[in-house]
Scaffold this motif. Structure first.
Motif, mmCIF file in Angstrom:
data_model
loop_
_atom_site.group_PDB
_atom_site.id
_atom_site.type_symbol
_atom_site.label_atom_id
_atom_site.label_comp_id
_atom_site.label_asym_id
_atom_site.label_seq_id
_atom_site.Cartn_x
_atom_site.Cartn_y
_atom_site.Cartn_z
ATOM 1 N N GLN A 30 0.879 -1.330 0.035
ATOM 2 C CA GLN A 30 -0.176 -0.001 -0.126
ATOM 3 C C GLN A 30 0.779 1.213 -0.033
ATOM 4 O OE1 GLN A 30 -0.281 -2.516 2.177
ATOM 5 N NE2 GLN A 30 -2.565 -3.305 2.148
ATOM 6 N N VAL A 31 1.952 1.241 0.530
ATOM 7 C CA VAL A 31 2.945 2.421 0.524
ATOM 8 C C VAL A 31 4.303 1.951 -0.016
ATOM 9 C CG1 VAL A 31 4.017 4.027 1.980
ATOM 10 C CG2 VAL A 31 1.855 3.233 2.877
ATOM 11 N N PRO A 32 4.483 1.778 -1.313
ATOM 12 C CA PRO A 32 5.497 1.191 -1.928
ATOM 13 C C PRO A 32 7.143 1.774 -1.657
ATOM 14 C CG PRO A 32 3.903 1.970 -3.613
ATOM 15 C CD PRO A 32 3.518 2.043 -2.206
ATOM 16 N N GLU A 33 6.910 3.108 -1.124
ATOM 17 C CA GLU A 33 8.089 3.792 -0.788
ATOM 18 C C GLU A 33 8.772 3.168 0.429
ATOM 19 O OE1 GLU A 33 5.256 6.794 -2.541
ATOM 20 O OE2 GLU A 33 5.082 5.276 -1.279
ATOM 21 N N ALA A 34 7.966 2.470 1.335
ATOM 22 C CA ALA A 34 8.358 1.969 2.216
ATOM 23 C C ALA A 34 9.035 0.587 2.078
ATOM 24 C CB ALA A 34 7.338 1.724 3.392
ATOM 25 N N ILE A 35 10.335 0.551 2.439
ATOM 26 C CA ILE A 35 11.201 -0.597 2.259
ATOM 27 C C ILE A 35 12.000 -0.752 3.333
ATOM 28 C CG2 ILE A 35 13.186 -1.674 0.859
ATOM 29 C CD1 ILE A 35 11.813 0.179 -1.601
ATOM 30 N N SER A 36 12.478 -1.861 3.791
ATOM 31 C CA SER A 36 13.288 -1.967 4.935
ATOM 32 C C SER A 36 13.696 -3.547 4.873
ATOM 33 C CB SER A 36 12.743 -1.823 6.223
ATOM 34 O OG SER A 36 13.629 -1.792 7.197
ATOM 35 N N GLN A 37 14.615 -4.034 5.819
ATOM 36 C CA GLN A 37 15.138 -5.322 5.823
ATOM 37 C C GLN A 37 15.361 -5.481 7.504
ATOM 38 O OE1 GLN A 37 19.305 -5.227 4.075
ATOM 39 N NE2 GLN A 37 20.155 -3.781 5.679
ATOM 40 N N GLY A 38 15.703 -6.984 7.761
ATOM 41 C CA GLY A 38 16.055 -7.474 9.080
ATOM 42 C C GLY A 38 16.465 -8.630 9.140
ATOM 43 N N ALA A 39 17.335 -9.164 10.207
ATOM 44 C CA ALA A 39 17.824 -10.401 10.002
ATOM 45 C C ALA A 39 16.862 -11.387 10.228
ATOM 46 C CB ALA A 39 19.109 -10.403 11.274
ATOM 47 N N THR A 40 15.597 -11.292 10.945
ATOM 48 C CA THR A 40 14.550 -12.180 11.122
ATOM 49 C C THR A 40 13.272 -11.539 10.558
ATOM 50 O OG1 THR A 40 13.953 -11.367 13.313
ATOM 51 C CG2 THR A 40 15.717 -13.025 13.273
ATOM 52 N N ILE A 41 12.291 -12.299 10.470
ATOM 53 C CA ILE A 41 11.049 -11.880 9.841
ATOM 54 C C ILE A 41 10.538 -10.964 10.961
ATOM 55 C CG2 ILE A 41 8.616 -12.260 9.368
ATOM 56 C CD1 ILE A 41 9.708 -14.850 7.974
ATOM 57 N N ASP A 42 10.618 -11.023 12.417
ATOM 58 C CA ASP A 42 10.249 -10.138 13.321
ATOM 59 C C ASP A 42 10.683 -8.891 13.340
ATOM 60 O OD1 ASP A 42 8.149 -11.877 14.209
ATOM 61 O OD2 ASP A 42 9.387 -12.925 15.912
ATOM 62 N N GLU A 43 12.058 -8.966 13.329
ATOM 63 C CA GLU A 43 12.966 -7.778 13.244
ATOM 64 C C GLU A 43 12.390 -7.027 11.951
ATOM 65 O OE1 GLU A 43 17.362 -6.051 12.744
ATOM 66 O OE2 GLU A 43 16.945 -7.988 12.782
ATOM 67 N N LEU A 44 12.178 -7.599 10.500
ATOM 68 C CA LEU A 44 11.958 -6.902 9.380
ATOM 69 C C LEU A 44 10.298 -6.250 9.603
ATOM 70 C CD1 LEU A 44 11.719 -6.219 6.165
ATOM 71 C CD2 LEU A 44 10.736 -8.783 6.052
ATOM 72 N N LYS A 45 9.509 -7.099 10.353
ATOM 73 C CA LYS A 45 8.293 -6.442 10.411
ATOM 74 C C LYS A 45 8.119 -5.067 11.439
ATOM 75 C CE LYS A 45 4.988 -9.128 11.704
ATOM 76 N NZ LYS A 45 4.073 -10.304 12.185
ATOM 77 N N GLN A 46 8.936 -5.231 12.434
ATOM 78 C CA GLN A 46 9.290 -3.965 13.066
ATOM 79 C C GLN A 46 9.891 -2.583 12.460
ATOM 80 O OE1 GLN A 46 8.121 -3.035 16.257
ATOM 81 N NE2 GLN A 46 8.716 -1.127 15.737
ATOM 82 N N ASN A 47 11.025 -3.261 11.566
ATOM 83 C CA ASN A 47 11.640 -2.027 10.776
ATOM 84 C C ASN A 47 10.531 -1.415 9.688
ATOM 85 O OD1 ASN A 47 13.806 -2.513 12.182
ATOM 86 N ND2 ASN A 47 14.715 -3.814 10.648
ATOM 87 N N MET A 48 9.621 -2.439 9.009
ATOM 88 C CA MET A 48 8.759 -2.003 8.304
ATOM 89 C C MET A 48 7.759 -0.880 8.758
ATOM 90 S SD MET A 48 9.375 -3.026 4.978
ATOM 91 C CE MET A 48 8.053 -2.234 4.460
ATOM 92 N N ALA A 49 7.443 -1.475 9.869
ATOM 93 C CA ALA A 49 6.201 -0.349 10.704
ATOM 94 C C ALA A 49 6.867 0.704 10.739
ATOM 95 C CB ALA A 49 5.853 -1.129 11.898
ATOM 96 N N ASP A 50 8.055 0.951 11.095
ATOM 97 C CA ASP A 50 8.867 2.210 11.239
ATOM 98 C C ASP A 50 9.129 3.045 9.833
ATOM 99 O OD1 ASP A 50 9.502 1.945 13.903
ATOM 100 O OD2 ASP A 50 11.447 1.064 13.905
ATOM 101 N N ALA A 51 9.257 2.171 8.855
ATOM 102 C CA ALA A 51 9.525 2.898 7.452
ATOM 103 C C ALA A 51 8.039 3.168 7.015
ATOM 104 C CB ALA A 51 10.172 1.730 6.701
#
Length: 71
Positions: free
Chosen positions: A21-42
């Motif tokens: 829904q917000v394609p400008e929001a891109i992130s990464q993480g060492a785990t899926i849980d970390e990625l989900k948190q980083n994506m929420a921030d992004a």
């Protein structure tokens, strides 16, 4: 509000994500849980930026705001 993220595991073992829904929001993480948190921030950062940009665009103009529900 909930958003859908597309997750891909890279060759180096990290996960990358992009919000549908917000394609400008891109992130990464060492785990899926970390990625989900980083994506929420992004997502929050992108939405805050877009909101501020819109406010600047309409600054000094005779406008009003109304909310709309999207189901």
């Amino acid at each position: 509000m909930e958003y859908t993220i597309i997750i891909e595991k890279n060759k180096n073992g990290w996960y990358t994500g992009q919000c549908e829904q917000v394609p400008e929001a891109i992130s990464q993480g060492a785990t899926i849980d970390e990625l989900k948190q980083n994506m929420a921030d992004a997502i929050k950062m992108v939405l805050d930026y877009k909101k501020e940009e819109t406010r600047r665009r309409y600054q000094g103009r005779n406008i009003f705001r109304r909310r709309v529900a999207v189901l």
